[in-house]
Enzyme design. Structure first.
Site, short mmCIF file in Angstrom:
data_model
loop_
_atom_site.label_atom_id
_atom_site.label_comp_id
_atom_site.label_asym_id
_atom_site.label_seq_id
_atom_site.Cartn_x
_atom_site.Cartn_y
_atom_site.Cartn_z
N TYR A 54 -12.60 -1.42 -3.02
CA TYR A 54 -13.93 -1.01 -3.57
C TYR A 54 -14.63 -1.49 -3.40
CZ TYR A 54 -9.47 1.90 -5.44
OH TYR A 54 -8.01 2.86 -5.13
N HIS A 117 -2.53 -4.13 -1.74
CA HIS A 117 -3.05 -2.74 -1.32
C HIS A 117 -2.48 -1.71 -0.78
CE1 HIS A 117 -7.32 -0.26 -2.31
NE2 HIS A 117 -6.27 0.63 -2.22
#
Length: 269
Positions: A54, A117
Site C-alpha cells: 500500500y 497478502h
C-alpha cells in the site's frame, strides 16, 4: 464490538474490532493519508489495516502518533495489522527484516496481526516465511497470524505446516453481496466464508461496496438503495451491516471524514 483471534504468545486474548479502517488509499497524498488516519482515530476507529504494497505504513504511523500524543490513548487500545506483499521477501531472514522494517515505519513495537497478502502457490516459500513469522510470534513482535486473498486450497496448504499455536486465525477476502468471498464468481463455488468460519478463522471483507470485476457496483444497486431508504440509512451502511450480519468484520476505506463517520454507525439498525 470485537472478535477474538485466539491467544498471543503470552496467552493473552487478541481482540479485533469488527469495523476497521482500510489504509490502501491510493488516490491521495501522504499528508492526506496522515490526516485521514488521525481523523479516523478521532472518530473512534481502533483497527487499522495496512500492507507492504500500500505504501502507507509511514503515514499511518504518523497519523496514529499524532492522535496518541494529543489524546493520551495507549497503544494497547489499537489493533494494527499489516501484510507481506512481495514474494521476494518470503525467505526466512528477509521476512524477519521486512517485519522489523514495517514496525519501524508504523512506529510501534508489535503488530496485532500479520498476514501473507496473497496466495503465491509456493509451499516451500510459504513454509519458510511462516516459520519466520512464527519466530516473531514467539518473540511477541506479532500477536496473531492470518491470510489475505487465499481460497480453500491455499488455506489448507498453510495449515499443514503451521504450528498449533500459530495456525492462521484470520482471513481477509474480497466480499460483496453478489458472491461469497471470491474475486471471480464462478458457478458452483462453495461459500468460502462459512467454510473458513467453521474452521475457526475470523473473516474480514474488503471492497464490500464494489462488484468488480465487470459487475454492477453493489453501492449502486437499486435494491440496496431501496433497503437503505426503508431503514433511513445510506447504501454504504446497509452493505457494511450486511457483512456484519453474515459474521464478517469490515475495513472500509475513505479519506472523507463524513464517510468515515457514517461507516462507524452500523450497529443500531
Amino acid at each position: 464490538a470485537v472478535v477474538e483471534l485466539g491467544l498471543d504468545a503470552s496467552k493473552r486474548p487478541v481482540r479485533m474490532p469488527l469495523v476497521g479502517f482500510g489504509t490502501g488509499i491510493f488516490h491521495v497524498s501522504k499528508a492526506e493519508v496522515v490526516q485521514a488516519v488521525q481523523t479516523a482515530a478521532e472518530l473512534g476507529y481502533r483497527h487499522f489495516d495496512c500492507a507492504q504494497n500500500y505504501g502507507t505504513e509511514e503515514a499511518v504511523g504518523e497519523g496514529l502518533r499524532r492522535f496518541r500524543e494529543a489524546s493520551g490513548v495507549p497503544r494497547e487500545e489499537f489493533f494494527i495489522a499489516t501484510k507481506m506483499s512481495n514474494s521476494q521477501d518470503y525467505g526466512g531472514e528477509k521476512a524477519v527484516q521486512l517485519v522489523k522494517t514495517q514496525l519501524a515505519r508504523l512506529g510501534i513495537d508489535y503488530l496485532d496481526l500479520y498476514m501473507l497478502h496473497s496466495d503465491i502457490n509456493s509451499p516451500v516459500l510459504e513454509a519458510e516465511a511462516w516459520r519466520a513469522l512464527e519466530e516473531l510470534f514467539q518473540q511477541g513482535l506479532i500477536r496473531s497470524l492470518g491470510l489475505s486473498n487465499y481460497g480453500r486450497p491455499g488455506i489448507e496448504r498453510v495449515m499443514t505446516f503451521a504450528g498449533t499455536s500459530t495456525m492462521p486465525k484470520y482471513l481477509q477476502i474480497k466480499y460483496d453481496v453478489y458472491h461469497p468471498g471470491y474475486q471471480m464468481a464462478q458457478s458452483g463455488q462453495e461459500d468460502l466464508v462459512s467454510w473458513a468460519q467453521q474452521r475457526g478463522l475470523a473473516v474480514v471483507g474488503y471492497s464490500t461496496h464494489s462488484g468488480w470485476p465487470s459487475l454492477l457496483r453493489a453501492i449502486d444497486d437499486p435494491l440496496v438503495a431501496r433497503i437503505a431508504k426503508k431503514h433511513g440509512r445510506t447504501p454504504s451502511q446497509v452493505l457494511l451491516r450486511h457483512c456484519l450480519q453474515k459474521g464478517l468484520a469490515v475495513i472500509p476505506s475513505s479519506a472523507n471524514g463524513e464517510r468515515m463517520r457514517e461507516n462507524t454507525q452500523v450497529f443500531d439498525f
